[in-house]
Design a protein around this motif. Structure first.
Motif, PDB file in Angstrom:
ATOM      1  N   ALA A  30     -53.174  15.213  34.586  1.00 26.58           N
ATOM      2  CA  ALA A  30     -52.080  14.752  34.786  1.00 26.58           C
ATOM      3  C   ALA A  30     -51.066  15.273  35.889  1.00 26.58           C
ATOM      4  O   ALA A  30     -50.521  14.872  36.919  1.00 26.58           O
ATOM      5  CB  ALA A  30     -50.993  14.369  33.471  1.00 26.58           C
ATOM      6  N   MET A  31     -51.260  16.591  35.701  1.00 29.22           N
ATOM      7  CA  MET A  31     -50.499  17.593  36.505  1.00 29.22           C
ATOM      8  C   MET A  31     -51.352  17.399  38.063  1.00 29.22           C
ATOM      9  O   MET A  31     -50.457  17.595  38.917  1.00 29.22           O
ATOM     10  CB  MET A  31     -50.382  18.994  35.961  1.00 29.22           C
ATOM     11  N   ASP A  32     -52.459  17.289  38.349  1.00 31.44           N
ATOM     12  CA  ASP A  32     -53.281  17.278  39.304  1.00 31.44           C
ATOM     13  C   ASP A  32     -52.936  16.007  39.903  1.00 31.44           C
ATOM     14  O   ASP A  32     -52.758  15.932  41.105  1.00 31.44           O
ATOM     15  CB  ASP A  32     -54.618  17.420  39.287  1.00 31.44           C
ATOM     16  N   SER A  33     -52.608  14.885  39.053  1.00 33.70           N
ATOM     17  CA  SER A  33     -52.012  13.622  39.709  1.00 33.70           C
ATOM     18  C   SER A  33     -50.545  13.587  39.946  1.00 33.70           C
ATOM     19  O   SER A  33     -49.970  12.571  40.214  1.00 33.70           O
ATOM     20  CB  SER A  33     -52.519  12.513  38.724  1.00 33.70           C
ATOM     21  N   ASN A  34     -49.794  14.955  39.673  1.00 36.74           N
ATOM     22  CA  ASN A  34     -48.419  14.741  39.898  1.00 36.74           C
ATOM     23  C   ASN A  34     -47.742  13.711  38.914  1.00 36.74           C
ATOM     24  O   ASN A  34     -46.706  13.314  39.353  1.00 36.74           O
ATOM     25  CB  ASN A  34     -47.960  14.778  41.277  1.00 36.74           C
ATOM     26  N   ASN A  35     -48.389  13.388  37.653  1.00 35.72           N
ATOM     27  CA  ASN A  35     -47.732  12.669  36.785  1.00 35.72           C
ATOM     28  C   ASN A  35     -46.929  13.486  35.651  1.00 35.72           C
ATOM     29  O   ASN A  35     -47.650  13.969  34.758  1.00 35.72           O
ATOM     30  CB  ASN A  35     -48.903  11.807  36.191  1.00 35.72           C
ATOM     31  N   LEU A  36     -45.880  13.610  35.789  1.00 34.82           N
ATOM     32  CA  LEU A  36     -44.809  14.421  34.921  1.00 34.82           C
ATOM     33  C   LEU A  36     -44.936  13.791  33.686  1.00 34.82           C
ATOM     34  O   LEU A  36     -45.005  14.684  32.580  1.00 34.82           O
ATOM     35  CB  LEU A  36     -43.473  14.566  35.717  1.00 34.82           C
ATOM     36  N   ARG A  37     -44.509  12.676  33.331  1.00 32.71           N
ATOM     37  CA  ARG A  37     -44.536  12.153  32.132  1.00 32.71           C
ATOM     38  C   ARG A  37     -45.745  12.240  31.274  1.00 32.71           C
ATOM     39  O   ARG A  37     -45.720  12.644  30.224  1.00 32.71           O
ATOM     40  CB  ARG A  37     -44.106  10.627  32.282  1.00 32.71           C
ATOM     41  N   GLU A  38     -46.781  12.010  31.996  1.00 33.14           N
ATOM     42  CA  GLU A  38     -48.109  12.370  31.282  1.00 33.14           C
ATOM     43  C   GLU A  38     -48.404  13.686  30.941  1.00 33.14           C
ATOM     44  O   GLU A  38     -49.086  14.207  29.774  1.00 33.14           O
ATOM     45  CB  GLU A  38     -49.166  11.643  32.043  1.00 33.14           C
TER      46      GLU A  38
END
Length: 739
Positions: A30-38
């Protein structure tokens, strides 16, 4: 059951780690996808794995560190605001809705890290202390303890938690930025506050030890007052003596390895603070065993000798404090306490490598007084061995007096202990050591040396009949050395009507030796009288020499009863008298007459014969022109021949044979000796007659074959033949002998 419990715990730990790794994988994606909520969702699920009570402290710590490591990447992600477009403030509001949180660090400073570790340390320590009652197994109505494995499990858990508590202090010591000031102002006060307030003796001992072990020695030196101030506040049963001993050992090693820091020890008044702290601890712990108190003084003395080796007043102060603690106790009975006192007394000897320094310590002998008799002697031997090892010369009467007070356990019986109770070999070793020590007492100044001898006499005369034969001879020989040094010098008054003159010293020697005759050692006394007679001869004191010979003859007459001892004594008398050159005609005649008379009265004929022909040397001395009486020499030799003949006849009567011709051969050699020396009474005809007598005796049926005497006789004849062939004046002289 124990094994099953451990297997279950390993299984639970493995499950927790697997859960952390599973959620961490999705969190990272999720961090690699810049998905903060996940990322926040999976991090919260990751933290939920820590909500378990099934793991021991040690296993839980391992799980905790796995989670902590995974969250480091999340921390870096939070700091990169540009990537997820959310400020730190917004993040803070967002995570408040998460139910699983680690303690938050709202800032990123050294102080925050320290606060976090200290808080963790405090909570862990409280938990550890609370677990203590669980270690006391309850007893049921049946009187039986609960399952043993339960207690073992609890013990194991508490030990693991204890290690974790200690790790917090180790972490504190490793945090970069925790310098001396922060340690002094923040870390140490808060740690000490937690230690004092926990009221648990096991925790207090362990944590004090941890502080000493994990933080630098420099910090301990600069915070000594605070560290020592906490010691009296600990529980009464805390083994604070070991803590303080370890602290002093650390500091003394620090000083020894870094001499440049010694001024700092003086600035912080380390000795005074440590000494004061030890006093307060001993006063506070009224039930502390004597061995504990002495152990503290041993550590303090070791510290003092390393840090302040030149401050003998400090060393003496430590010994004085030990005396105060020992006062009121007649003797030490506990072996461990005795060993510590021996260690205390041995430390200055090992450090200074010089007993003379220890002799200046006024409290040193006072500590020794508290040793039991056996240990007193052991310590006395240690002192003597130190002196012998370093070849130390004790050069004043005052120091000799102190030294012999220290080793009095070897000098005399203490408290009614009989010397007869001692092991014979140990006793001889001890007294021989004292004898060797006496030879280490010396001063070139005759006055001071005589004072030393008088001091020595005062101490050894209390030794009793078994010790005096060991200790009087070295005193006599040390005194004789002084006499020879004084020969030809004018003595001076040294106090108490004692003059350092040979005549006065000989009076002292007479008194000392006379004691031996009263303790059943007449043979030894006789030998010493003869030694003194020789010294008086060298000092040109004829009356003194004559008096010593008179004393020797009196001992021989009245005290020497054993026949073998008589033989030895008479030969010593003859040999010493032969070396004397100071006697006038009258005195010499008197003494030689006594010597020959005693020789002829020995119990056995062979002994009589040998002593009488030995007396012949008293009448012909090469370096004394006035002592060359050939006629009296011949009288002695003829008398010895008559005694030898009587011995042969007596042997024939008692054993049916006339024995050996060895005595005749020995007398023949005396004839040859005086023949070479030019005695006109010993002629070639006399030698020929004696040779013929020996040959006749050898051919007699009553003679027992004796290879030794035959070889001796043959060798004597070869010598005569050799001299005959040699030529010159001696050859011409021997030519007159017809073999």
């Amino acid at each position: 059951m124990i094994g099953n419990g451990i297997d279950d715990e390993d299984k639970w730990l493995a499950e927790g780690i697997a859960g952390i790794q599973h959620n961490a994988f999705y969190m990272h994606r999720a961090m690699d996808s810049n998905n903060l909520r996940e990322a926040l969702k999976y991090s919260a699920q990751l933290l939920s794995e820590l909500r378990t009570s099934r793991l021991s402290p040690h296993k839980y710590y391992e799980l905790y560190m796995r989670a902590f490591d995974e969250l480091r990447r999340l921390e870096m992600f939070f700091k990169e605001e540009d990537r997820h477009g959310c400020s730190i403030v917004d993040l803070y509001e967002l995570v408040q809705h998460a139910g699983n949180l680690l303690p938050r660090l709202d800032a990123d400073t050294v102080m925050d890290a320290v606060d976090f570790v200290l808080q963790n340390f405090g909570e862990m320590n409280k938990l550890w202390v609370r677990m203590q009652p669980q270690l006391r197994p309850s007893i049921g109505l049946s009187g039986l303890q609960g399952p043993g494995w339960v207690k073992e499990k609890q013990d194991k858990e508490r030990k693991e938690l204890r290690d974790l508590v200690g790790k917090n202090l180790h972490v504190l010591s490793q945090i970069e930025g925790v310098d001396l000031e922060m340690y002094k102002d923040t870390v140490l006060p808060r740690v000490l506050e937690q230690i004092v307030n926990c009221k648990d003796e096991l925790a207090q001992y362990y944590l004090m030890d941890c502080i000493i072990q994990v933080f630098p020695d420099e910090y301990h030196l600069q915070t000594l007052e605070a560290l020592l101030g906490a010691c009296p506040q600990l529980q009464p049963n805390v083994d604070i003596k070991t803590v303080l001993s370890q602290l002093m050992e650390r500091l003394s090693n620090y000083a020894a390895s870094s001499p440049e820091v010694l001024p700092e020890f003086l600035q912080v008044e380390a000795f005074a603070r440590l000494s004061s702290a030890i006093g307060k601890v001993i006063e506070a712990q009224v039930d502390m065993p004597i061995v504990g108190a002495i152990t503290l003084y041993v550590s303090l003395l070791t510290f003092t000798l390393r840090v302040h080796p030149d401050r003998l007043d400090y060393v003496d102060q430590v010994l004085g404090e030990c005396v105060k603690k020992l006062s009121g106790k007649a003797k030490l009975e506990e072996s461990r306490a005795t060993k510590q006192v021996v260690a205390l007394l041995s430390a200055p000897l090992e450090k200074y490598n010089d007993i003379v320094t220890a002799l200046t310590l006024s409290n040193y002998p006072r500590v020794m007084d508290y040793l039991d008799n056996g240990t007193n002697k052991v310590m006395a031997m240690v002192i003597i061995q130190s002196i012998m090892k370093t070849n130390t010369c004790i050069s004043t009467a005052e120091k000799v007096d102190v030294l012999f007070e220290l080793i009095k356990g070897l000098i005399k019986d203490l408290d009614g202990t009989s010397v007869d109770e001692l092991d014979e070999e140990d006793f001889k070793e001890e007294q021989n050591s004292v004898a060797r020590l006496i030879h280490m007492l010396h001063n070139e100044d005759p006055e001071e040396m005589l004072k030393i001898i008088y001091t020595l006499k005062k101490h050894i005369m209390a030794g009793g009949p078994k010790r005096l034969p060991f200790t009087i001879p070295p005193v006599v020989f040390s005194t004789l050395k002084l006499v020879r040094r004084l020969h030809g010098q004018d003595g001076e008054v040294v106090g108490e009507e004692v003059s350092a003159t040979p005549k006065k010293i000989f009076q002292l020697l007479s008194q000392v030796i006379d004691v031996l005759s009263s303790v059943q050692s007449p043979e030894l006394a006789l030998r010493l009288y003869l030694q003194c007679a020789e010294a008086a001869n060298d000092a040109d004191l004829e009356p003194v020499a004559y008096e010593f010979f008179t004393q020797a003859f009196m001992l021989y007459e009245e005290e020497v009863a054993d026949s073998k001892a008589q033989v030895t004594a008479i030969h010593l008398i003859i040999g010493t008298l032969q070396r004397m050159n100071i006697f006038g005609v009258e005195n010499r005649d008197t003494l030689t007459h006594k010597a020959t008379g005693y020789s002829a009265k020995l119990l056995k004929k062979p002994d009589q014969c040998r002593a009488v022909y030995a007396c012949s040397h008293l009448f012909w001395i090469d370096d004394q022109d006035g002592v060359k009486d050939g006629e009296r020499v011949m009288l002695c030799l003829k008398r010895s021949l008559r005694i030898a003949n009587a011995a042969q006849q007596m042997a024939a009567v008692t054993r049916g044979s006339s024995g050996s011709v060895i005595l005749f051969v020995e007398i023949l050699n005396k004839y040859i000796y005086f023949f070479e020396k030019g005695n006109p009474q010993v002629t070639s005809t006399a030698i020929e007659s004696l040779i013929e007598l020996i040959r006749t005796e050898k051919q007699s049926d009553h003679i027992t074959p004796d290879p030794a005497s035959d070889a001796f006789f043959a060798s004597t004849l070869r010598y005569i033949q050799f001299q005959k062939q040699k030529g010159g004046t001696m050859g011409e002289k021997y030519a007159a002998i017809n073999l």
